[in-house]
Motif scaffolding. Sequence first.
Motif, PDB file in Angstrom:
ATOM      1  N   UNK A   1       0.868  -1.178   0.000  1.00  0.00           N
ATOM      2  CA  UNK A   1       0.000   0.000   0.000  1.00  0.00           C
ATOM      3  C   UNK A   1       0.903   1.225   0.000  1.00  0.00           C
ATOM      4  N   UNK A   2       0.475   2.264  -0.701  1.00  0.00           N
ATOM      5  CA  UNK A   2       1.255   3.498  -0.768  1.00  0.00           C
ATOM      6  C   UNK A   2       0.495   4.617  -0.061  1.00  0.00           C
ATOM      7  N   UNK A   3       1.171   5.308   0.841  1.00  0.00           N
ATOM      8  CA  UNK A   3       0.603   6.461   1.526  1.00  0.00           C
ATOM      9  C   UNK A   3       1.155   7.724   0.879  1.00  0.00           C
ATOM     10  N   UNK A   4       0.245   8.610   0.469  1.00  0.00           N
ATOM     11  CA  UNK A   4       0.637   9.870  -0.165  1.00  0.00           C
ATOM     12  C   UNK A   4       0.245  11.001   0.770  1.00  0.00           C
ATOM     13  N   UNK A   5       1.228  11.760   1.193  1.00  0.00           N
ATOM     14  CA  UNK A   5       0.972  12.890   2.075  1.00  0.00           C
ATOM     15  C   UNK A   5       0.555  14.096   1.248  1.00  0.00           C
ATOM     16  N   UNK A   6      -0.565  14.721   1.594  1.00  0.00           N
ATOM     17  CA  UNK A   6      -1.054  15.893   0.880  1.00  0.00           C
ATOM     18  C   UNK A   6      -1.225  17.052   1.867  1.00  0.00           C
ATOM     19  N   UNK A   7      -1.598  18.215   1.334  1.00  0.00           N
ATOM     20  CA  UNK A   7      -1.804  19.388   2.189  1.00  0.00           C
ATOM     21  C   UNK A   7      -3.058  19.278   3.046  1.00  0.00           C
ATOM     22  N   UNK A   8      -3.874  18.236   2.807  1.00  0.00           N
ATOM     23  CA  UNK A   8      -5.124  18.098   3.553  1.00  0.00           C
ATOM     24  C   UNK A   8      -5.285  16.698   4.136  1.00  0.00           C
TER      25      UNK A   8
END
Length: 313
Positions: A83-90
């Motif tokens: 699984x890939x976790x993508x960090x975003x501004x929200x």
Amino acid sequence: MRSQMMLVAAVAGVLYAQAPAPPDLPQVKEHLDKARAMAGTLWAPAYKFFCVEPRANSNDDPPIEASKIFDNVYAIGNTGTVAYAISTSDGIILLDSLAANQVEPVLLPGMRKVGLDPANVKLVILAHGHADHFGGSPYFQERGAHVALSGEDWDFIAPKPGAAAKGPGPPKRDITLVEGRPVRLGDVEVTPVLTPGHTPGSMGFIFPVKDGGKTVIAAMFGGTMLTATRPTPEQFDQYLNAIAHFRTEAVKAGVSAELQNHPLMDDLTGRLAQLQLRKPGGANPFVVGSENYPRFLDVMSECMRAQIARRGL
């Protein structure tokens, strides 16, 4: 006499077991040769996996160390399923969520190890409707996250009337992914591309990532079909069309980074080891270049054609 006969039978059995497979027919070899030439050195693991030794992922696949692979992307899981976790501004996007029984022992501690708070997961985007991908999503859905899946696969995973439940249930129907319509969280957009074959609504994803502050376009072909599942001729045709379609969209988007949710064919452990040795400003092993990414899909397609030819379909 009986013992001698048993010995002869045993030896014959060993010889039979060790007998080499019959040589490939010319039409099979033609596809294999083309795939090998396309693969070169970069995609040699993909050629070996797709053309020579395809296999399914397994619970016994070795775990990987949860790792930061881009400025805003993290890989968590094992060598067979990630699984890939993508960090975003929200908040955090999860691409797939592993199996339900991997949430507590693998996914949550893996996120914490790389400095991510699981409570910040706001969106789970599922590549297809199999439990080793959607199994963890109810955990996050129950805590307020949205779950996105293609309409075809929402139907595919919906509980069937009268059918006995097998294992943990799927997430509740939520966001429906539509081909070409981006899904956004904060400053990150993920564009789904329909790639049916593995399941009716398998999706690939194209999305930007940050590497050393620079934007790179990444892709994940999320519904890799394995010939061990015995696809029908119609599924083979559908799948080949899906690969070609995803290739077109990837080229159009300028994809130059390759990720897989079943990274059995792209030397994930070797890449992670290279990342550990990477010096500031050095090359990221997941960035393969926009001229090389399509070749990965070409190898996949040509190997599938070889498998079809082997079956005389």
